[in-house]
Design a protein around this motif. Structure first.
Motif, PDB file in Angstrom:
ATOM      1  N   VAL A  47      68.246  54.803  94.588  1.00  0.00           N
ATOM      2  CA  VAL A  47      68.339  53.864  95.712  1.00  0.00           C
ATOM      3  C   VAL A  47      68.570  54.619  97.014  1.00  0.00           C
ATOM      4  CG1 VAL A  47      69.676  51.969  96.715  1.00  0.00           C
ATOM      5  CG2 VAL A  47      69.116  51.939  94.283  1.00  0.00           C
ATOM      6  N   ASP A  48      69.381  55.678  96.976  1.00  0.00           N
ATOM      7  CA  ASP A  48      69.596  56.500  98.173  1.00  0.00           C
ATOM      8  C   ASP A  48      68.283  57.126  98.646  1.00  0.00           C
ATOM      9  OD1 ASP A  48      72.298  56.012  98.413  1.00  0.00           O
ATOM     10  OD2 ASP A  48      72.909  57.788  97.282  1.00  0.00           O
ATOM     11  N   CYS A  49      67.495  57.599  97.694  1.00  0.00           N
ATOM     12  CA  CYS A  49      66.206  58.208  98.046  1.00  0.00           C
ATOM     13  C   CYS A  49      65.276  57.184  98.688  1.00  0.00           C
ATOM     14  CB  CYS A  49      65.537  58.800  96.801  1.00  0.00           C
ATOM     15  SG  CYS A  49      66.364  60.243  96.108  1.00  0.00           S
ATOM     16  N   TYR A  84      73.402  46.489  92.762  1.00  0.00           N
ATOM     17  CA  TYR A  84      74.363  46.111  93.804  1.00  0.00           C
ATOM     18  C   TYR A  84      74.167  46.974  95.050  1.00  0.00           C
ATOM     19  CZ  TYR A  84      78.844  45.758  96.232  1.00  0.00           C
ATOM     20  OH  TYR A  84      79.798  45.599  97.193  1.00  0.00           O
ATOM     21  N   HIS A  85      73.998  48.275  94.841  1.00  0.00           N
ATOM     22  CA  HIS A  85      73.783  49.226  95.929  1.00  0.00           C
ATOM     23  C   HIS A  85      72.542  48.849  96.735  1.00  0.00           C
ATOM     24  CE1 HIS A  85      73.265  53.812  96.998  1.00  0.00           C
ATOM     25  NE2 HIS A  85      73.352  53.049  98.055  1.00  0.00           N
ATOM     26  N   ALA A  86      71.469  48.486  96.042  1.00  0.00           N
ATOM     27  CA  ALA A  86      70.209  48.143  96.712  1.00  0.00           C
ATOM     28  C   ALA A  86      70.378  46.958  97.656  1.00  0.00           C
ATOM     29  CB  ALA A  86      69.133  47.837  95.674  1.00  0.00           C
ATOM     30  N   VAL A  87      71.168  45.979  97.237  1.00  0.00           N
ATOM     31  CA  VAL A  87      71.308  44.760  98.036  1.00  0.00           C
ATOM     32  C   VAL A  87      72.457  44.848  99.038  1.00  0.00           C
ATOM     33  CG1 VAL A  87      71.832  42.290  97.924  1.00  0.00           C
ATOM     34  CG2 VAL A  87      70.264  43.304  96.263  1.00  0.00           C
ATOM     35  N   ASN A  88      73.605  45.312  98.615  1.00  0.00           N
ATOM     36  CA  ASN A  88      74.795  45.255  99.461  1.00  0.00           C
ATOM     37  C   ASN A  88      74.934  46.424 100.430  1.00  0.00           C
ATOM     38  OD1 ASN A  88      75.356  43.570  96.997  1.00  0.00           O
ATOM     39  ND2 ASN A  88      77.123  43.041  98.239  1.00  0.00           N
ATOM     40  N   GLN A  89      74.359  47.570 100.100  1.00  0.00           N
ATOM     41  CA  GLN A  89      74.478  48.708 101.006  1.00  0.00           C
ATOM     42  C   GLN A  89      73.177  49.033 101.732  1.00  0.00           C
ATOM     43  OE1 GLN A  89      76.663  52.125  99.446  1.00  0.00           O
ATOM     44  NE2 GLN A  89      77.454  50.864  97.795  1.00  0.00           N
ATOM     45  N   ALA A 104      67.156  40.649  95.210  1.00  0.00           N
ATOM     46  CA  ALA A 104      68.405  39.964  95.563  1.00  0.00           C
ATOM     47  C   ALA A 104      68.732  38.862  94.557  1.00  0.00           C
ATOM     48  CB  ALA A 104      68.299  39.376  96.966  1.00  0.00           C
ATOM     49  N   LEU A 105      67.703  38.161  94.082  1.00  0.00           N
ATOM     50  CA  LEU A 105      67.919  37.073  93.116  1.00  0.00           C
ATOM     51  C   LEU A 105      68.301  37.616  91.738  1.00  0.00           C
ATOM     52  CD1 LEU A 105      65.033  34.745  94.273  1.00  0.00           C
ATOM     53  CD2 LEU A 105      67.452  34.114  94.172  1.00  0.00           C
ATOM     54  N   LYS A 106      67.850  38.812  91.425  1.00  0.00           N
ATOM     55  CA  LYS A 106      68.302  39.448  90.183  1.00  0.00           C
ATOM     56  C   LYS A 106      69.745  39.907  90.341  1.00  0.00           C
ATOM     57  CE  LYS A 106      67.396  43.217  86.933  1.00  0.00           C
ATOM     58  NZ  LYS A 106      66.544  44.389  86.575  1.00  0.00           N
ATOM     59  N   ALA A 107      70.058  40.476  91.504  1.00  0.00           N
ATOM     60  CA  ALA A 107      71.411  40.974  91.746  1.00  0.00           C
ATOM     61  C   ALA A 107      72.439  39.847  91.725  1.00  0.00           C
ATOM     62  CB  ALA A 107      71.466  41.712  93.083  1.00  0.00           C
ATOM     63  N   ILE A 108      72.090  38.698  92.272  1.00  0.00           N
ATOM     64  CA  ILE A 108      73.058  37.604  92.366  1.00  0.00           C
ATOM     65  C   ILE A 108      73.409  37.045  90.988  1.00  0.00           C
ATOM     66  CG2 ILE A 108      71.544  35.575  92.579  1.00  0.00           C
ATOM     67  CD1 ILE A 108      73.291  34.721  94.973  1.00  0.00           C
ATOM     68  N   ASP A 110      73.519  39.207  88.334  1.00  0.00           N
ATOM     69  CA  ASP A 110      74.053  40.350  87.601  1.00  0.00           C
ATOM     70  C   ASP A 110      75.581  40.340  87.627  1.00  0.00           C
ATOM     71  OD1 ASP A 110      74.976  43.432  87.693  1.00  0.00           O
ATOM     72  OD2 ASP A 110      73.128  43.260  86.536  1.00  0.00           O
ATOM     73  N   SER A 111      76.204  40.556  86.489  1.00  0.00           N
ATOM     74  CA  SER A 111      77.664  40.463  86.400  1.00  0.00           C
ATOM     75  C   SER A 111      78.355  41.496  87.289  1.00  0.00           C
ATOM     76  CB  SER A 111      78.119  40.631  84.947  1.00  0.00           C
ATOM     77  OG  SER A 111      77.693  41.887  84.428  1.00  0.00           O
ATOM     78  N   TYR A 112      77.766  42.675  87.439  1.00  0.00           N
ATOM     79  CA  TYR A 112      78.372  43.716  88.277  1.00  0.00           C
ATOM     80  C   TYR A 112      78.489  43.234  89.718  1.00  0.00           C
ATOM     81  CZ  TYR A 112      79.287  48.380  90.220  1.00  0.00           C
ATOM     82  OH  TYR A 112      79.856  49.449  90.866  1.00  0.00           O
ATOM     83  N   THR A 113      77.405  42.666  90.252  1.00  0.00           N
ATOM     84  CA  THR A 113      77.412  42.157  91.633  1.00  0.00           C
ATOM     85  C   THR A 113      78.348  40.964  91.764  1.00  0.00           C
ATOM     86  OG1 THR A 113      75.138  42.916  91.998  1.00  0.00           O
ATOM     87  CG2 THR A 113      75.968  41.209  93.473  1.00  0.00           C
ATOM     88  N   ARG A 114      78.305  40.054  90.803  1.00  0.00           N
ATOM     89  CA  ARG A 114      79.122  38.839  90.882  1.00  0.00           C
ATOM     90  C   ARG A 114      80.615  39.159  90.843  1.00  0.00           C
ATOM     91  NH1 ARG A 114      75.997  34.414  90.696  1.00  0.00           N
ATOM     92  NH2 ARG A 114      77.798  33.044  90.481  1.00  0.00           N
ATOM     93  N   ASP A 115      80.979  40.237  90.175  1.00  0.00           N
ATOM     94  CA  ASP A 115      82.385  40.625  90.119  1.00  0.00           C
ATOM     95  C   ASP A 115      82.879  41.184  91.459  1.00  0.00           C
ATOM     96  OD1 ASP A 115      82.668  39.833  87.525  1.00  0.00           O
ATOM     97  OD2 ASP A 115      82.423  41.841  86.665  1.00  0.00           O
ATOM     98  N   ILE A 116      81.932  41.606  92.329  1.00  0.00           N
ATOM     99  CA  ILE A 116      82.325  42.185  93.624  1.00  0.00           C
ATOM    100  C   ILE A 116      82.081  41.195  94.759  1.00  0.00           C
ATOM    101  CG2 ILE A 116      81.950  44.101  95.229  1.00  0.00           C
ATOM    102  CD1 ILE A 116      81.009  45.769  92.825  1.00  0.00           C
ATOM    103  N   SER A 117      80.814  40.893  95.041  1.00  0.00           N
ATOM    104  CA  SER A 117      80.482  39.950  96.114  1.00  0.00           C
ATOM    105  C   SER A 117      78.997  39.609  96.061  1.00  0.00           C
ATOM    106  CB  SER A 117      80.805  40.559  97.481  1.00  0.00           C
ATOM    107  OG  SER A 117      80.314  39.733  98.521  1.00  0.00           O
TER     108      SER A 117
END
Length: 250
Positions: A47-49, A84-89, A104-108, A110-117
């Motif tokens: 994602v950084d790349c 999460y990194h792709a969408v939130n950062q 974004a719809l996949k991330a929302i 995803d349990s990892y994203t939902r646990d954060i924001s």
């Protein structure tokens, strides 16, 4: 190559790079993206790349064309922290990529994203074009269906999907789903306000869908007016309870 590549990308992330030299790193960055998308589990580095490639090397037309479509497809394969990194950062850079809304719809969901924001996911959904929303109808409906039975804390998220369906011209689908939500809310006094609000959304979507086909019914408008009266009454009654003096006991 791994350590050297990681250090190089890290330096480029945090230091300015002259525009006239950016073509020199375009091809190496593309190679990193393609290699790490196939042969590595280091999704965050990938994602950084992509972030660097988009921000430093790609023109607007490239981002909105085939290059952008390919990058969205790569991002869509990510999971957990990389998603999460792709969408939130990096979402503010990526949201012009074709089909990034699907990411974004996949991330929302995803349990990892939902646990954060999920706030950035919602922002991307609400700022997407009508074309992108239409293109992601299946994912929007799937995300909304996952909220069944609707919890009070998920109401604002549900409103986000309702707005997306409204903009995309799919209000009828939203009506059916929100009617299901209404039926899932217990008919108890403590849930009355929540139930009225949910039914108002369902009715608004119903009215919108009828207008879209040129067949607005008196029944729908009358139901809307009745719900507004119920909502006002509920707010008035709640305001009276808030006005009781401190220490007042029943």
């Amino acid at each position: 190559m791994g350590l050297y590549s990681s250090l190089t990308v890290s330096v480029l992330r945090y230091r300015s790079f002259p525009e006239e030299k950016r073509l020199l790193i375009k091809s190496p960055l593309w190679n990193l993206v393609l290699v790490y998308s196939k042969e590595s589990d280091d999704g965050d580095f990938l994602v950084d790349c992509i972030n660097l490639l988009v921000s430093l090397c790609l023109s607007d037309s490239e981002c909105k064309g085939a290059h952008g479509q390919l990058l969205s497809a790569i991002l869509l394969k990510q999971e957990g922290s990389a998603l999460y990194h792709a969408v939130n950062q990096s979402g503010y850079r990526f949201k012009t990529l074709p089909s990034f809304l699907k990411v974004a719809l996949k991330a929302i969901r995803d349990s990892y994203t939902r646990d954060i924001s999920i706030s950035d996911c919602k922002d991307i959904i609400l700022s997407s074009t009508k074309h992108e929303l239409i293109n992601s109808k299946k994912e929007i409906v799937g995300a909304l269906e996952l909220l069944k039975p609707l919890k009070q804390g998920d109401f604002l998220e549900a409103i986000t999907y309702a707005t997306a369906l409204s903009i995309s011209g799919e209000s009828a689908i939203g009506t059916n789903l929100f009617n299901d939500f209404v039926n899932s809310i217990p008919e108890e006094t403590r849930h009355l306000l929540w139930r009225i609000q949910t039914e108002l959304v369902a009715t608004a979507l119903q009215i919108e869908s009828e207008i879209q086909v040129g067949n607005l019914s008196n029944e729908s408008t009358q139901k809307w007016q009745e719900l507004i009266k119920k909502l006002e009454k509920e707010h008035e009654e709640r305001a009276e309870f808030r006005d009781f003096p401190p220490g007042f006991n029943f």
